[in-house]
Design a protein around this motif. Structure first.
Motif, mmCIF file in Angstrom:
data_model
loop_
_atom_site.group_PDB
_atom_site.id
_atom_site.type_symbol
_atom_site.label_atom_id
_atom_site.label_comp_id
_atom_site.label_asym_id
_atom_site.label_seq_id
_atom_site.Cartn_x
_atom_site.Cartn_y
_atom_site.Cartn_z
ATOM 1 N N GLN A 150 -15.116 -12.222 -17.697
ATOM 2 C CA GLN A 150 -14.341 -13.456 -17.578
ATOM 3 C C GLN A 150 -15.183 -14.606 -17.025
ATOM 4 N N GLU A 151 -16.491 -14.504 -17.165
ATOM 5 C CA GLU A 151 -17.388 -15.502 -16.580
ATOM 6 C C GLU A 151 -17.178 -16.907 -17.149
ATOM 7 N N LYS A 152 -16.588 -17.017 -18.331
ATOM 8 C CA LYS A 152 -16.310 -18.333 -18.924
ATOM 9 C C LYS A 152 -15.148 -19.040 -18.247
ATOM 10 N N TYR A 153 -14.332 -18.271 -17.553
ATOM 11 C CA TYR A 153 -13.071 -18.806 -17.050
ATOM 12 C C TYR A 153 -12.904 -18.674 -15.536
ATOM 13 N N VAL A 154 -13.794 -17.928 -14.880
ATOM 14 C CA VAL A 154 -13.615 -17.582 -13.472
ATOM 15 C C VAL A 154 -14.846 -17.962 -12.653
ATOM 16 N N ILE A 156 -16.131 -17.254 -8.665
ATOM 17 C CA ILE A 156 -15.809 -16.404 -7.521
ATOM 18 C C ILE A 156 -16.278 -17.066 -6.231
ATOM 19 N N ASN A 157 -15.315 -17.399 -5.374
ATOM 20 C CA ASN A 157 -15.575 -17.946 -4.044
ATOM 21 C C ASN A 157 -15.640 -16.746 -3.089
ATOM 22 N N ILE A 158 -16.840 -16.333 -2.689
ATOM 23 C CA ILE A 158 -17.024 -15.028 -2.044
ATOM 24 C C ILE A 158 -16.131 -14.852 -0.826
ATOM 25 N N GLY A 159 -16.094 -15.836 0.070
ATOM 26 C CA GLY A 159 -15.272 -15.707 1.266
ATOM 27 C C GLY A 159 -14.894 -17.058 1.819
ATOM 28 N N ASN A 160 -13.622 -17.222 2.198
ATOM 29 C CA ASN A 160 -13.143 -18.490 2.723
ATOM 30 C C ASN A 160 -13.645 -18.718 4.146
ATOM 31 N N THR A 190 -20.615 -17.798 -11.738
ATOM 32 C CA THR A 190 -20.931 -18.782 -10.715
ATOM 33 C C THR A 190 -20.270 -18.316 -9.426
ATOM 34 N N LEU A 191 -21.065 -18.263 -8.348
ATOM 35 C CA LEU A 191 -20.556 -17.832 -7.050
ATOM 36 C C LEU A 191 -20.451 -19.041 -6.127
ATOM 37 N N MET A 192 -19.267 -19.289 -5.603
ATOM 38 C CA MET A 192 -19.041 -20.387 -4.678
ATOM 39 C C MET A 192 -19.165 -19.867 -3.252
ATOM 40 N N LEU A 223 -22.655 -22.358 -6.133
ATOM 41 C CA LEU A 223 -21.981 -23.641 -5.935
ATOM 42 C C LEU A 223 -21.535 -23.725 -4.476
ATOM 43 N N PHE A 224 -21.943 -24.769 -3.770
ATOM 44 C CA PHE A 224 -21.615 -24.920 -2.356
ATOM 45 C C PHE A 224 -20.271 -25.638 -2.200
ATOM 46 N N SER A 225 -19.497 -25.198 -1.197
ATOM 47 C CA SER A 225 -18.153 -25.740 -0.996
ATOM 48 C C SER A 225 -17.988 -26.234 0.441
ATOM 49 N N ILE A 226 -17.626 -27.495 0.588
ATOM 50 C CA ILE A 226 -17.346 -28.094 1.888
ATOM 51 C C ILE A 226 -15.841 -28.357 1.982
ATOM 52 N N HIS A 227 -15.245 -28.089 3.151
ATOM 53 C CA HIS A 227 -13.838 -28.369 3.385
ATOM 54 C C HIS A 227 -13.741 -29.612 4.262
#
Length: 444
Positions: A150-154, A156-160, A190-192, A223-227
């Motif tokens: 499902q790599e085209k559609y998903v 994965i954000n490893i941990g919040n 892609t891993l967030m 992919l890096f994620s900032i809150h």
């Protein structure tokens, strides 16, 4: 985001003047990527098109019965993506493989890119019961069958928010290690990765070590994620932080933000304006169901799309909002989830209290179907058991089956087959209606 948010410690420090060396191009690594990947600091879909996340968060793990309607409503309001809260089972009830597969199928049915996140890591080192990123990796490995192919559609954000305001200096090594384990386990997605300090990175740990972490990913597909909550209370702080990533060609997304918060008043207008200016994605928190004193972060009152809050109206319909700026992912235009011309044959072998079913999906159209979801309702008291050549989940009488990687494509004029066994109470029979990617198939 957590059900009870701790106040972020410290103020946002002045930006350092040092500049990272730009990461090397990952073109050679991404040419064979099966889905989303990072190219020159941008999130790119499987068709090679830039994709900018424009969506919201949905707390599936606490409100699983709300997800189906929530995703429909979120899509109808213009979103192109949704970040879905899942639990490893360490702090909240575990979302198992079948449940994750069902979430992915529902995202695809609604043409939403699915960002899946494990929430039990929230505030590790400060929050009682929070687990490590390594434990989150264990979870992803355990549900790998739900996302494989499902790599085209998903994404994965490893941990919040994997570290609170204590022990956050371990973020760099912990995150690098988690990326390495995910790749060793065969994840090509892609891993967030979220920032420490309850996601807000007031210590600039993620900002100052992002290049190092990106290089630690063998796929260069992080992919890096900032809150952005109270720490990001001025336009300068918002733009300066995002600029540091985009100027270094490091991929960044605002994985959570709100219009107010107990730890300060975030500048949501600046978040949305800067994201639009820089081509950065954003995912607002959250659709509905907030508790513990942060109910003001609900976008829809009581999960009712007709009762949007001021925050909901702002993010969906305001300047630089979702309706104005979201573009649907190009992968949904390739036939992958479009209604198909199809026929379904359902061969039943019934032994009273148990049965087998062999299902053949035939593509009667002129173009291949790549990626499919077949939905049908059992006519009696049947319960599905083992499944082969597909993955399936049952909710009530409804069964949703999605392809395995080796049954993903149904050629024009061709077919794929899968089967399952099950148990039954009372009468058995053949389902009356089959829908493939939202289109009704003929029977036979």
């Amino acid at each position: 985001m957590r059900k009870r948010l701790a106040t972020a410690a410290g103020a946002l420090l002045a930006l350092a003047a040092s500049v990272f060396a730009a990461p090397a191009s990952a073109q050679a690594r991404t040419e064979a990527a099966p889905g989303f990947h990072i190219a020159d600091g941008r999130l790119v879909d499987a068709n090679g098109e830039d994709f900018v996340l424009r969506g919201v968060n949905h707390a599936h793990t606490w409100y699983p019965t709300r997800t189906g309607q929530a995703l429909k409503d979120i899509k109808a309001l213009g979103a192109n993506s949704v970040r879905v809260v899942l639990a490893t089972g360490d702090r909240w009830t575990r979302n198992d493989t079948a449940d994750v597969a069902a979430v992915v199928a529902q995202c695809k049915q609604n043409r939403l890119v699915c960002v899946l996140e494990a929430h039990d890591t929230t505030g590790y080192g400060e929050q009682a019961g929070a687990v490590t990123l390594s434990r989150a990796v264990d979870y992803w490995i355990s549900v790998k069958d739900a996302v494989q192919g499902q790599e085209k559609y998903v994404v994965i954000n490893i941990g919040n928010e994997p570290h609170g305001n204590a022990g956050y200096t371990a973020w760099t090594s912990d995150t690098s290690g988690a990326l390495g384990r995910m790749r060793a386990a065969g994840f090509r997605h892609t891993l967030m990765v979220d920032a420490p300090n309850w996601g807000q990175d007031w210590s600039f740990t993620m900002r100052d070590h992002a290049a190092e972490v990106f290089a630690a990913d063998p796929e260069r597909n992080t992919l890096f994620s900032i809150h952005m909550y109270g720490v990001f209370n001025t336009a300068d702080k918002v733009k300066s932080y995002l600029d540091r990533f985009t100027s270094q060609r490091l991929p960044i997304v605002v994985g959570e933000f709100g219009d107010m918060h107990s730890d300060g008043d975030p500048d949501e207008d600046a978040v949305m304006a800067s994201a639009q200016q820089l081509g950065v994605g954003y995912l607002g928190w959250s659709w509905s169901g907030n508790g513990g004193g942060v109910e003001y972060l609900d976008m829809a009152t009581g999960f009712d799309a007709s009762r949007l809050t001021a925050w909901g109206r702002r993010i969906f319909s305001g300047t630089n909002g979702i309706r104005q700026t979201a573009k649907e992912a190009g992968v949904f235009a390739d036939g992958g989830t479009s209604p198909a011309t199809c026929a379904v044959a359902y061969r039943l072998s019934d032994w009273g209290t148990s049965f087998n079913a062999d299902v053949t999906i035939r593509n009667t159209g002129t173009t291949a179907v790549k990626g499919w979801q077949l939905v049908f309702d059992f006519p009696g008291g049947q319960r599905i058991g083992s499944v082969w050549n597909a993955r399936a989940v049952q909710q009530g009488s409804r069964v949703t089956a999605v392809n395995e990687s080796w049954t993903e494509t149904i050629p024009a004029g061709g077919s794929v087959s899968f089967g399952f066994n099950g148990s039954s109470t009372g009468g058995n029979g053949v389902p009356a209606v089959f829908t493939l990617n939202g289109g009704t198939c003929v029977k036979g």
